[in-house]
Design a protein around this motif. Structure first.
Motif, mmCIF file in Angstrom:
data_model
loop_
_atom_site.group_PDB
_atom_site.id
_atom_site.type_symbol
_atom_site.label_atom_id
_atom_site.label_comp_id
_atom_site.label_asym_id
_atom_site.label_seq_id
_atom_site.Cartn_x
_atom_site.Cartn_y
_atom_site.Cartn_z
ATOM 1 N N ILE A 151 0.832 -1.202 0.000
ATOM 2 C CA ILE A 151 0.000 0.000 0.000
ATOM 3 C C ILE A 151 0.869 1.256 0.000
ATOM 4 C CG2 ILE A 151 -1.648 1.349 1.368
ATOM 5 C CD1 ILE A 151 -2.966 -1.323 2.153
ATOM 6 N N ILE A 152 1.964 1.227 0.711
ATOM 7 C CA ILE A 152 2.902 2.358 0.680
ATOM 8 C C ILE A 152 3.360 2.608 -0.758
ATOM 9 C CG2 ILE A 152 5.217 3.125 1.355
ATOM 10 C CD1 ILE A 152 4.702 1.610 4.039
ATOM 11 N N ARG A 153 3.696 1.549 -1.476
ATOM 12 C CA ARG A 153 4.099 1.701 -2.881
ATOM 13 C C ARG A 153 2.945 2.236 -3.732
ATOM 14 N NH1 ARG A 153 6.776 -3.212 -1.595
ATOM 15 N NH2 ARG A 153 5.087 -4.454 -2.521
ATOM 16 N N ASP A 154 1.710 1.830 -3.387
ATOM 17 C CA ASP A 154 0.547 2.321 -4.124
ATOM 18 C C ASP A 154 0.430 3.845 -4.028
ATOM 19 O OD1 ASP A 154 -0.147 -0.239 -4.885
ATOM 20 O OD2 ASP A 154 -1.651 -0.499 -3.306
ATOM 21 N N PHE A 155 0.747 4.413 -2.873
ATOM 22 C CA PHE A 155 0.728 5.871 -2.744
ATOM 23 C C PHE A 155 1.756 6.508 -3.684
ATOM 24 C CE2 PHE A 155 -1.675 5.199 1.178
ATOM 25 C CZ PHE A 155 -2.497 6.325 1.207
ATOM 26 N N GLY A 156 2.906 5.883 -3.807
ATOM 27 C CA GLY A 156 3.906 6.393 -4.736
ATOM 28 C C GLY A 156 3.449 6.299 -6.176
ATOM 29 N N ASP A 168 -0.632 19.661 -10.243
ATOM 30 C CA ASP A 168 0.461 20.448 -9.671
ATOM 31 C C ASP A 168 0.929 19.865 -8.347
ATOM 32 O OD1 ASP A 168 0.545 22.737 -11.593
ATOM 33 O OD2 ASP A 168 -1.519 22.988 -10.906
ATOM 34 N N GLY A 169 0.208 18.870 -7.822
ATOM 35 C CA GLY A 169 0.603 18.302 -6.540
ATOM 36 C C GLY A 169 -0.348 17.218 -6.082
ATOM 37 N N VAL A 170 -0.015 16.633 -4.939
ATOM 38 C CA VAL A 170 -0.892 15.675 -4.263
ATOM 39 C C VAL A 170 -1.017 16.062 -2.804
ATOM 40 C CG1 VAL A 170 -0.424 13.692 -5.778
ATOM 41 C CG2 VAL A 170 1.002 14.061 -3.750
ATOM 42 N N GLU A 171 -2.148 15.711 -2.220
ATOM 43 C CA GLU A 171 -2.351 15.857 -0.784
ATOM 44 C C GLU A 171 -2.600 14.473 -0.203
ATOM 45 O OE1 GLU A 171 -4.700 19.100 1.257
ATOM 46 O OE2 GLU A 171 -6.082 17.416 1.644
ATOM 47 N N LEU A 172 -1.829 14.104 0.799
ATOM 48 C CA LEU A 172 -2.021 12.819 1.476
ATOM 49 C C LEU A 172 -3.131 12.978 2.505
ATOM 50 C CD1 LEU A 172 1.711 11.813 2.054
ATOM 51 C CD2 LEU A 172 0.232 11.367 0.099
ATOM 52 N N VAL A 213 6.062 9.050 -1.372
ATOM 53 C CA VAL A 213 5.541 10.083 -2.269
ATOM 54 C C VAL A 213 6.665 11.043 -2.672
ATOM 55 C CG1 VAL A 213 4.025 12.105 -2.340
ATOM 56 C CG2 VAL A 213 3.151 9.901 -1.534
ATOM 57 N N LYS A 214 7.499 11.412 -1.721
ATOM 58 C CA LYS A 214 8.626 12.290 -2.046
ATOM 59 C C LYS A 214 9.574 11.615 -3.037
ATOM 60 C CE LYS A 214 10.578 14.953 0.901
ATOM 61 N NZ LYS A 214 11.334 15.467 2.058
ATOM 62 N N LYS A 215 9.757 10.316 -2.870
ATOM 63 C CA LYS A 215 10.605 9.553 -3.792
ATOM 64 C C LYS A 215 10.007 9.567 -5.200
ATOM 65 C CE LYS A 215 12.150 4.764 -4.573
ATOM 66 N NZ LYS A 215 12.032 3.372 -4.061
ATOM 67 N N ALA A 216 8.697 9.364 -5.304
ATOM 68 C CA ALA A 216 8.038 9.361 -6.610
ATOM 69 C C ALA A 216 8.166 10.722 -7.291
ATOM 70 C CB ALA A 216 6.566 8.983 -6.452
ATOM 71 N N VAL A 217 8.031 11.791 -6.513
ATOM 72 C CA VAL A 217 8.171 13.132 -7.078
ATOM 73 C C VAL A 217 9.591 13.350 -7.586
ATOM 74 C CG1 VAL A 217 8.132 15.600 -6.525
ATOM 75 C CG2 VAL A 217 6.297 14.102 -5.700
ATOM 76 N N ALA A 218 10.572 12.929 -6.793
ATOM 77 C CA ALA A 218 11.963 13.089 -7.205
ATOM 78 C C ALA A 218 12.259 12.322 -8.489
ATOM 79 C CB ALA A 218 12.897 12.624 -6.085
ATOM 80 N N GLU A 219 11.619 11.159 -8.660
ATOM 81 C CA GLU A 219 11.904 10.313 -9.822
ATOM 82 C C GLU A 219 11.134 10.746 -11.074
ATOM 83 O OE1 GLU A 219 11.117 6.260 -8.826
ATOM 84 O OE2 GLU A 219 12.802 6.106 -7.421
ATOM 85 N N HIS A 220 9.923 11.277 -10.903
ATOM 86 C CA HIS A 220 9.040 11.459 -12.064
ATOM 87 C C HIS A 220 8.690 12.905 -12.405
ATOM 88 C CE1 HIS A 220 8.437 7.126 -12.249
ATOM 89 N NE2 HIS A 220 8.169 7.129 -10.955
ATOM 90 N N ALA A 221 8.754 13.811 -11.448
ATOM 91 C CA ALA A 221 8.346 15.187 -11.727
ATOM 92 C C ALA A 221 9.468 15.947 -12.427
ATOM 93 C CB ALA A 221 7.948 15.887 -10.437
ATOM 94 N N LYS A 222 9.132 16.571 -13.529
ATOM 95 C CA LYS A 222 10.118 17.345 -14.283
ATOM 96 C C LYS A 222 10.035 18.832 -13.955
ATOM 97 C CE LYS A 222 10.345 14.113 -18.193
ATOM 98 N NZ LYS A 222 9.558 13.055 -17.534
ATOM 99 N N ARG A 255 9.620 18.640 9.539
ATOM 100 C CA ARG A 255 11.005 18.316 9.139
ATOM 101 C C ARG A 255 11.063 17.615 7.789
ATOM 102 N NH1 ARG A 255 11.299 17.082 14.790
ATOM 103 N NH2 ARG A 255 11.142 14.835 14.419
ATOM 104 N N LYS A 256 9.909 17.210 7.261
ATOM 105 C CA LYS A 256 9.868 16.505 5.977
ATOM 106 C C LYS A 256 9.836 17.453 4.773
ATOM 107 C CE LYS A 256 10.130 12.226 7.192
ATOM 108 N NZ LYS A 256 11.219 11.366 6.667
ATOM 109 N N GLU A 257 9.890 18.739 5.041
ATOM 110 C CA GLU A 257 9.958 19.744 3.975
ATOM 111 C C GLU A 257 8.771 19.633 3.011
ATOM 112 O OE1 GLU A 257 13.854 19.440 2.223
ATOM 113 O OE2 GLU A 257 14.770 20.478 3.917
#
Length: 376
Positions: A151-156, A168-172, A213-222, A255-257
């Motif tokens: 499920i954690i991966r599903d959020f990504g 432009d973004g996601v809200e958890l 989610v932060k990992k997915a943004v780093a990998e996919h968002a241009k 602290r998660k920026e």
């Protein structure tokens, strides 16, 4: 525009680098109006488009990240690439009106009706039924550690789809008793593994979702991409989430920026039940805790222009309007044009068509007297 309302129209630069034109956000609200295949409907496109003119940002109703997370009849999904075209239409409809488009993503956990999830297999942090007041005696199955990781991966993956759809973004959605909330709450999480027990362990699942989610943004968002987190500050149950728990949560989240923290509240000025330092409202205590480290979105029963001004003067970075924008989609434009006296604060019973409210949402409004103020 009346100059006294100018604080509501100051731009704000989020940590991601995205700037919002003003401090007013459309709050996420479920419409119960998606297509039968869980895709975004034409009714929903029209509803959001009508309300996106003037606000700085629109947060959609929640999209489930896993088939086991469907909590609403008429809710739309983000758990498969087939949903991207419909999500793209939704993002485009919002952005065409000048607002930033944010997709709220969630898993319903134990609040999912059995008929909506595969094989009726309702899951949660622990095998605890919903409260008797809900009328349900469904006992969810406690998730295995492997299922939690899935499920954690599903959020990504839902975040990746939001990026590909042009949001432009996601809200958890960590509020309102859904799965992220269920893991954080001592009322619904009675696990004895790495995901439950102490406050730190109850934070493990929410923070793992944030990191994924932060990992997915780093990998996919241009380009810059917003990440927000919504939470409920307290629960009535004992044991349950207290203000002290929530202040510990916001310490970690700050602290998660992230770009913002969104407090889910029926009334902006509601005081703490327990665990607060003083008599200030929950939102004011949260704002004091994070100070300038991350913007806070406050919401709840803000109907008039003066309500909104009083709320923003409490120090929060942004305010969210939900029921208010159902009642008057032109709320922001009227305020901007100096026509605040024309803002409607009660829903007319014959206004569904004029206000472009989907049938599913209208039926819920009518069936829940008091939820949305209505003219007699």
């Amino acid at each position: 525009m009346n100059p006294k309302y100018s604080p509501l129209f100051r731009p704000i630069l989020l940590r991601s680098g995205i700037q919002l034109d003003n401090r007013i956000v459309m709050a996420p609200m479920t419409t119960w109006s998606s297509n039968h295949d869980y895709t975004v409907s034409d009714e929903e496109i029209a509803y959001y488009s009508t309300r996106s003119n003037g606000v700085g940002m629109v947060v959609t109703g929640c999209a489930y990240v896993s088939a086991s997370g469907r909590a609403f009849h008429g809710g739309f999904g983000s758990d498969h690439d087939d949903f991207i075209p419909g999500l793209r239409r939704l993002a485009s409809a919002i952005k065409e009106q000048g607002a930033k488009a944010v997709l709220q993503i969630f898993h319903g956990g134990r609040k999912c009706p059995p008929e909506l999830v595969p094989n009726g297999d309702v899951v949660s942090a622990s095998a605890l039924p919903l409260e008797q007041s809900t009328g349900s005696n469904q006992i969810p199955r406690a998730l295995s550690e492997a299922e939690i990781q899935s499920i954690i991966r599903d959020f990504g993956e839902s975040t990746r789809r939001a990026i590909e759809a042009g949001f432009d973004g996601v809200e958890l959605h960590g509020a309102n008793g859904y799965l992220i909330h269920q893991f954080f709450s001592p009322h619904t999480n009675q696990r004895e593994d790495q995901y439950g027990g102490s406050l730190e362990k109850r934070l493990a699942f929410p923070i793992a979702v944030v990191d994924e989610v932060k990992k997915a943004v780093a990998e996919h968002a241009k380009k810059p991409f917003i990440i927000g987190y919504r939470f409920t500050p307290e629960e009535p149950e004992t044991p349950g989430i207290t203000m002290a728990d929530t202040l510990a949560l916001v310490d970690v989240l700050a602290r998660k920026e992230l770009d913002y923290l969104h407090v889910s509240s029926v009334d902006f000025w509601s005081p703490p039940r327990r665990g607060g330092e003083d008599s200030r409202s929950r939102i004011e205590l949260i704002q004091k805790r994070v100070e300038e480290s991350v913007p806070v979105i406050g919401c709840g029963s803000i109907y008039s222009a003066d309500d909104a001004l009083k709320a923003i003067q409490a120090g929060v970075g942004l305010i969210a309007l939900g029921r208010e924008l159902i009642i008057d989609p032109d709320w922001v434009e009227k305020l901007k044009q100096g026509k605040e006296a024309e803002i409607e604060t009660k829903l007319r019973k014959d206004a569904q068509s004029r206000l472009v409210v989907p049938e599913g949402l209208w039926k819920i409004i009518v069936s829940r007297p008091g939820w949305v103020p209505m003219e007699e």
